[in-house]
Enzyme design. Structure first.
Site, short mmCIF file in Angstrom:
data_model
loop_
_atom_site.label_atom_id
_atom_site.label_comp_id
_atom_site.label_asym_id
_atom_site.label_seq_id
_atom_site.Cartn_x
_atom_site.Cartn_y
_atom_site.Cartn_z
N TYR A 1 9.27 -7.48 -44.03
CA TYR A 1 9.91 -8.45 -43.13
C TYR A 1 10.66 -7.73 -42.01
O TYR A 1 10.52 -8.07 -40.83
CB TYR A 1 10.86 -9.31 -43.96
CG TYR A 1 11.68 -10.31 -43.18
CD1 TYR A 1 11.08 -11.44 -42.62
CD2 TYR A 1 13.05 -10.14 -43.02
CE1 TYR A 1 11.85 -12.38 -41.92
CE2 TYR A 1 13.82 -11.06 -42.33
CZ TYR A 1 13.21 -12.17 -41.78
OH TYR A 1 13.96 -13.09 -41.09
N ALA A 2 11.46 -6.72 -42.38
CA ALA A 2 12.25 -6.03 -41.36
C ALA A 2 11.33 -5.29 -40.38
O ALA A 2 11.62 -5.22 -39.18
CB ALA A 2 13.23 -5.06 -42.03
N ALA A 3 10.23 -4.76 -40.88
CA ALA A 3 9.27 -4.07 -39.99
C ALA A 3 8.66 -5.07 -39.01
O ALA A 3 8.52 -4.78 -37.81
CB ALA A 3 8.19 -3.39 -40.81
N ALA A 4 8.31 -6.25 -39.51
CA ALA A 4 7.73 -7.27 -38.62
C ALA A 4 8.75 -7.71 -37.57
O ALA A 4 8.42 -7.87 -36.38
CB ALA A 4 7.26 -8.47 -39.45
N LYS A 5 10.00 -7.88 -38.01
CA LYS A 5 11.03 -8.33 -37.06
C LYS A 5 11.38 -7.23 -36.05
O LYS A 5 11.75 -7.52 -34.91
CB LYS A 5 12.27 -8.79 -37.83
CG LYS A 5 12.06 -10.07 -38.63
CD LYS A 5 11.63 -11.22 -37.75
CE LYS A 5 11.67 -12.56 -38.45
NZ LYS A 5 11.20 -13.66 -37.58
N SER B 1 15.72 -10.40 -36.49
CA SER B 1 16.59 -10.52 -37.66
C SER B 1 17.53 -9.32 -37.75
O SER B 1 17.15 -8.20 -37.40
CB SER B 1 15.74 -10.59 -38.93
OG SER B 1 16.52 -10.35 -40.07
N GLY C 1 7.53 -23.10 -35.98
CA GLY C 1 8.48 -23.27 -37.08
C GLY C 1 9.62 -24.19 -36.68
O GLY C 1 10.79 -23.85 -36.78
N ALA C 2 9.23 -25.40 -36.21
CA ALA C 2 10.21 -26.25 -35.52
C ALA C 2 10.80 -27.35 -36.38
O ALA C 2 11.70 -28.05 -35.92
CB ALA C 2 9.53 -26.88 -34.30
N ASN D 1 9.45 -18.45 -33.35
CA ASN D 1 10.47 -18.62 -34.40
C ASN D 1 9.90 -18.59 -35.81
O ASN D 1 10.63 -18.30 -36.75
CB ASN D 1 11.19 -19.95 -34.14
CG ASN D 1 12.17 -20.32 -35.24
OD1 ASN D 1 13.17 -19.64 -35.42
ND2 ASN D 1 11.87 -21.38 -35.98
#
Ligand SMILES: NC(=O)c1ccc[n+]([C@@H]2O[C@H](COP(=O)([O-])OP(=O)(O)OC[C@H]3O[C@@H](n4cnc5c(N)ncnc54)[C@H](OP(=O)(O)O)[C@@H]3O)[C@@H](O)[C@H]2O)c1
Length: 237
Positions: A137-141, A125, A9-10, A73
């Site tokens: 998303y929060a679970a993945a992070k 995050s 993700g650059a 990232n």
């Protein structure tokens, strides 16, 4: 000393700010994104990391690149209130946030072990501390924080450090796509930041670059909150 760093993700946002910073310090940067961007300060490989078939390609880039440091990232956010979350969405979000991180890190390990030096930084995050409409998303992070601690333990004696950076709301395309100007989300995030402003991609990149540096050699298994104070009183440490 000149090192070679891979950033997933650059091409935009935090990843691009980091690529520019590392290149400015004289390092080599290898980036991955779906779309080309003008003036990327290194090699940029165009791969869609949401594609299951991308794993082999990513692993080959890392192996062939003799990578000293990996910055995991790439991320995918899906805003979804509880009650409306499709299992497929959860799977998509988990896949993009976690699979490339595992694949890139494992592909880099043999070389890092052989050289007895390596850096892994996982981008987590602020939402891991609890956030509305961010279940997947929060679970993945949060899983990336867990990866960080487990990997740091397993690699403790190898010269390879593993840390996470946990950004608060940061002015990027990703953030704005989910929190447009004037939205309820923008107000909610801004209210939660004691500094009363959003972060700049360069400010997150500076923290990541430090954890990639020689000077950060005794730091491992940590999550560094870079969030204008938003995690104060919420994070355990
Ligand atoms: N911005 C924030 O407020 C914030 C806060 C906490 C955590 N984070 C995390 O920080 C990381 C970077 O976010 P950002 O805000 O800098 O995002 P961004 O500005 O949207 O940049 C995302 C980068 O990832 C690439 N990308 C997206 N999907 C991809 C895919 N499927 N395959 C390959 N490349 C892909 C994009 O390029 P292409 O579109 O060309 O593929 C772009 O280079 C993410 O993990 C995010 O979850 C951000």
């Amino acid at each position: 000393m000149k090192r070679r760093f891979l950033i997933t993700g650059a091409s935009k946002g935090i990843g691009l700010a980091l690529a520019n910073r590392l290149a400015g310090q004289g390092h080599e940067v290898i980036g991955v994104a779906r779309n080309a961007t003008d003036g990327f300060p290194g090699q940029l490989h165009l791969i869609d990391l949401s594609d299951r078939a991308a794993s082999n390609e990513l692993a080959a880039i890392v192996r062939d690149g003799e990578i000293d440091g990996v910055v995991n990232n790439v991320g995918l956010v899906r805003a979804e209130p509880l009650g409306d979350i499709a299992v497929g969405t959860l799977e998509d979000v988990m896949r993009v946030n976690l699979h490339p991180a595992l694949v890139a890190t494992q592909a880099a390990l043999p070389g890092m072990r052989a050289r007895r030096w390596g850096r892994i930084v996982n981008i987590s995050s602020l939402t891991v501390l609890g956030s509305v409409q961010r279940t997947s998303y929060a679970a993945a992070k949060a899983a990336l924080v867990s990866f960080t601690r487990s990997w740091a333990l397993e690699l403790g004696a190898t010269g390879i450090t593993v840390n996470a950076v946990s950004p608060g709301p940061t002015e990027t395309e990703l953030f704005r796509a989910n929190n447009p100007a004037g939205s309820e989300g923008e107000t909610r995030y801004l209210t939660g930041v004691p500094m009363s402003r959003f972060g700049k991609p360069e400010e997150i990149a500076a923290a990541i670059a430090f954890l990639l540096s020689q000077d950060a050699g005794f730091i491992t298994g940590q999550t560094l909150h870079v969030d204008g104070g938003a995690s104060i009183g919420k994070a355990l440490i």
